[in-house]
Structure formats: C-alpha cells, structure tokens
Design an enzyme around this catalytic site. Structure first.
Site, PDB file in Angstrom:
ATOM      1  N   LEU A  37      -1.254 -10.894  22.374  1.00 55.76           N
ATOM      2  CA  LEU A  37      -0.412 -12.089  22.285  1.00 55.76           C
ATOM      3  C   LEU A  37       0.893 -11.762  21.560  1.00 55.76           C
ATOM      4  CD1 LEU A  37      -0.788 -15.058  23.240  1.00 55.76           C
ATOM      5  CD2 LEU A  37      -1.369 -15.623  20.879  1.00 55.76           C
ATOM      6  N   GLU A  39       1.303   5.766  38.468  1.00 54.90           N
ATOM      7  CA  GLU A  39       2.380   5.267  39.325  1.00 54.90           C
ATOM      8  C   GLU A  39       3.290   6.398  39.772  1.00 54.90           C
ATOM      9  OE1 GLU A  39       4.255   2.168  37.084  1.00 54.90           O
ATOM     10  OE2 GLU A  39       2.383   1.069  36.876  1.00 54.90           O
ATOM     11  N   ARG A  46       0.073  -1.884  31.303  1.00 53.72           N
ATOM     12  CA  ARG A  46       0.059  -0.488  31.722  1.00 53.72           C
ATOM     13  C   ARG A  46      -1.272  -0.226  32.410  1.00 53.72           C
ATOM     14  NH1 ARG A  46       4.661  -0.726  31.215  1.00 53.72           N
ATOM     15  NH2 ARG A  46       6.086   0.496  29.913  1.00 53.72           N
ATOM     16  N   HIS A  56       4.908  -2.443  40.316  1.00 54.44           N
ATOM     17  CA  HIS A  56       5.510  -2.520  38.972  1.00 54.44           C
ATOM     18  C   HIS A  56       6.877  -3.221  39.002  1.00 54.44           C
ATOM     19  CE1 HIS A  56       5.611  -0.464  34.767  1.00 54.44           C
ATOM     20  NE2 HIS A  56       6.234  -1.622  34.741  1.00 54.44           N
TER      21      HIS A  56
HETATM   22  C1  8YV Z   1      10.328  -1.014  32.837  1.00 50.41           C
HETATM   23  C2  8YV Z   1       8.305  -1.922  31.805  1.00 50.41           C
HETATM   24  O1  8YV Z   1      11.471  -1.466  33.429  1.00 50.41           O
HETATM   25  O2  8YV Z   1       9.550  -2.748  30.005  1.00 50.41           O
HETATM   26  C3  8YV Z   1       8.545  -2.164  30.370  1.00 50.41           C
HETATM   27  O3  8YV Z   1       7.691  -1.781  29.557  1.00 50.41           O
HETATM   28  O4  8YV Z   1       7.249  -1.583  32.198  1.00 50.41           O
HETATM   29  C4  8YV Z   1       9.385  -2.163  32.771  1.00 50.41           C
HETATM   30  O5  8YV Z   1      10.050  -3.312  32.399  1.00 50.41           O
HETATM   31  C5  8YV Z   1       9.808   0.096  33.653  1.00 50.41           C
HETATM   32  O6  8YV Z   1       8.959   0.843  32.851  1.00 50.41           O
HETATM   33  C6  8YV Z   1      10.937   0.944  34.207  1.00 50.41           C
HETATM   34  O7  8YV Z   1      11.373   1.904  33.326  1.00 50.41           O
END
Ligand code: 8YV
Length: 323
Positions: free
Chosen positions: A151, A260, A231, A278
């Site tokens: 949160l 990914e 993630r 993503h």
């Molecule tokens: C990123 C993301 O833009 O902000 C994060 O943690 O996962 C995304 O917003 C992505 O990792 C591209 O670099």
C-alpha cells in the site's frame, strides 16, 4: 567542462533533448562500437541515465570511478543495485508520483478487463461469433473483497479508486499504516484467505521474489483473481499457470512478467488470463513526465541542488526550496 552523462539504451526523447543542452551526453545505444566508447569515456562519466532494460550492477559502477548519480526512468529500480551505489557514495533517483495515477488507472482497467472478460468478449465479436450466441456470462466485481499487496503511493491510489466501486478493501505490507481506513493483514497468506482479488503492487527485487506462490494462490481460492502490475519476479509463474489451468484460482490479469519481453507460452494459451505488455505507465503524457523527472534530477544534481527524488537506500538531506 559540462558534466558528462552516459545513456546505455534508448530512452524517451525528453531525456536526450533535456540533457543534451547543458551536458555532454554519450550514448551507447547509438554508438558504432559501444565497448570502445565505454572504455574511452568511462573515467569522465559523472551521471548515468537508465531505464529498466539494463541492469546497473556493482561491476558497471566500478568501471565508472567518477560516477555520482544514477537516474532511473521508472519508480521501480530493482534493476539498479542501490546498496552497491550507496556503498560507493553514488546517489540513485527514480520517478515516483508522476506515474501514480496512470498506473492506478491501468490497474482498474486490467481488473475490470479480467473480471468482465473484456478482451475475450472483443475477440468473440471480431471472430464473428456474436450472431451464433451471446457472449457467455462473466464473473463480477460485485460483492468482492479486494486485497492490495503493497500500500505505497500507487497502492493507495488504486484503493482510492476502488472506494468508488463500493468494494471492501484490505492490504498487506511490511507494516500497518496509520491514517488508512483499510483492514490490515499481518501476513500475505492471511490476506489471500480473506479476499477474492489480490492486487500486487509491491516493489520487485530479492526481498519480494516468489512471494505469490502455490500456497498463496490456493488461499485465494477458486473465485480468486490475481492482478499484477508490479514486477513479474513477485510471482511464481509456473505455479500461477498451473493454478489457472486447474481452476485453483479463477483468473489473472498481468501487466508484468519475470523475463520480459518473454511471456510463458503456457500463460498465452490460457483463456482466463488477460496479458498486457508492461503498459502501466505507458501513455505519452506520463512517459514524458517520467523522462522530465530523470532530466530534472540530473540538472538539479549538477547545479549543486541535490537530487529531487532519491531512493530510500541513498537518502539525501532536504535542500531548502526544493521539497
Ligand atoms: C517503467 C515501471 O516505465 O516505473 C516503473 O517501475 O515499471 C515502468 O513505469 C518501465 O520499467 C520502463 O522503464
């Protein structure tokens, strides 16, 4: 001489445009011989602009003896070894806040798409199947309890949106939070048992790897839905695919994956999974704001005003007028 900054991979145009004016920007992504360029400029590099595609580990930091700051494009920075940076006196910055609402919006979209089977319904129409029979009835958000793992800023923005949907909200995280009206569960397993939907929005990295395992999925139960916008590393993907296939849980909506852009074929073959590449923060508006914050962190640093958004592992004293 202007500070020299290194970019490893292509980034949003705002980054190169914003840095080019007042800094010397070296780009490995467009170099004919990246290794030769790195060897030549490494001793002079003072700043690094990076996205999630390239790990920044201790070995890379050790090749850049005058590195002062690593500016990460993204709020999640699990690809940067922030502890190694801290040990070397290097500041790490990320891009919080500017993407919070965008990711929360996408999460609600993914939740509704997964429950109401919106992509499947659209595929059904395009396949010309509507005249044969109406699209089968879907699960519903009505009457569900929603659990949020993590949160933080984005988790709270998701919870605020969910309040408008009239559903009960609970959460798990390292600690109970003061000033939030949602039920706290001291264990993830307890949360999974208490809710019908689990939304994963906790940081990646070794501390959270594999948290969503077979036991958590079993606890979520046959009407359970997993939504992951954090993630892929937090989820045991093989256990998830098995749970979706065997009806251990009902459905999953995933914006992130462990490797990914590789998505397990087993997940792609499942009709009760909604899979996105993503895109949580991936709008023109928000990616430009993230790029600008990368630039602003570097500009602020090299003007001697400190980083704007340092990460927890590399804290910085508040600078008057910037906080
Ligand atoms: C990123 C993301 O833009 O902000 C994060 O943690 O996962 C995304 O917003 C992505 O990792 C591209 O670099």
């Amino acid at each position: 001489a202007p500070p020299e900054i290194l970019m490893l991979r292509p980034m949003h145009t705002v980054v190169a445009e914003g840095l080019g004016a007042r800094h010397t920007l070296h780009r490995l992504d467009t170099a004919a011989d990246p290794e030769a360029l790195l060897a030549e400029v490494a001793p002079r590099i003072r700043g690094l602009a990076v996205g999630a595609q390239t790990p920044v580990d201790a070995a890379l930091m050790d090749r850049l003896p005058n590195l002062e700051i690593i500016a990460n494009f993204g709020v999640g920075y699990d690809t940067v070894d922030a502890r190694a940076a801290a040990a070397r006196g290097i500041v790490v910055t990320n891009t919080p806040d500017v993407l919070t609402d965008e990711v929360a919006d996408l999460t609600l979209g993914l939740l509704l798409a997964t429950l109401r089977r919106i992509p499947q319904a659209e595929r059904y129409l395009r396949a010309g199947r509507w005249p044969e029979a109406p699209f089968p009835l879907s699960p519903s958000l009505r009457g569900r309890r929603i659990g949020i793992l993590g949160l933080g800023r984005i988790g709270q923005a998701i919870a605020r949106r969910l309040e408008g949907f009239g559903v009960a909200i609970a959460y798990h995280g390292r600690s109970r939070q003061a000033d939030v009206p949602y039920a706290y569960h001291p264990t993830l397993l307890g949360l999974a048992e208490a809710v019908h939907v689990l939304i994963v929005v906790a940081p990646g990295g070794p501390e959270t790897a594999g948290l969503i395992d077979a036991a958590v999925l079993r606890a979520l139960g046959p009407e359970g839905v997993l939504i992951n916008v954090a993630r892929g590393s937090l989820v045991d993907e093989a256990a998830l695919a098995a749970a979706l296939r065997e009806g251990t849980i009902q459905a999953a909506g995933l914006d992130v994956f462990a490797k990914e852009p590789h998505v397990p074929a087993e997940l792609i073959g499942l009709d009760n999974a909604v899979l996105l590449p993503h895109v949580g923060s991936a709008s023109h508006h928000t990616r430009a704001a993230m790029g600008q914050l990368v630039v602003d962190n570097l500009l602020s640093w090299f003007e001697g005003r400190g980083p704007l958004t340092p990460v927890a592992e590399t804290p910085w004293r508040a600078v008057a007028g910037t906080s």
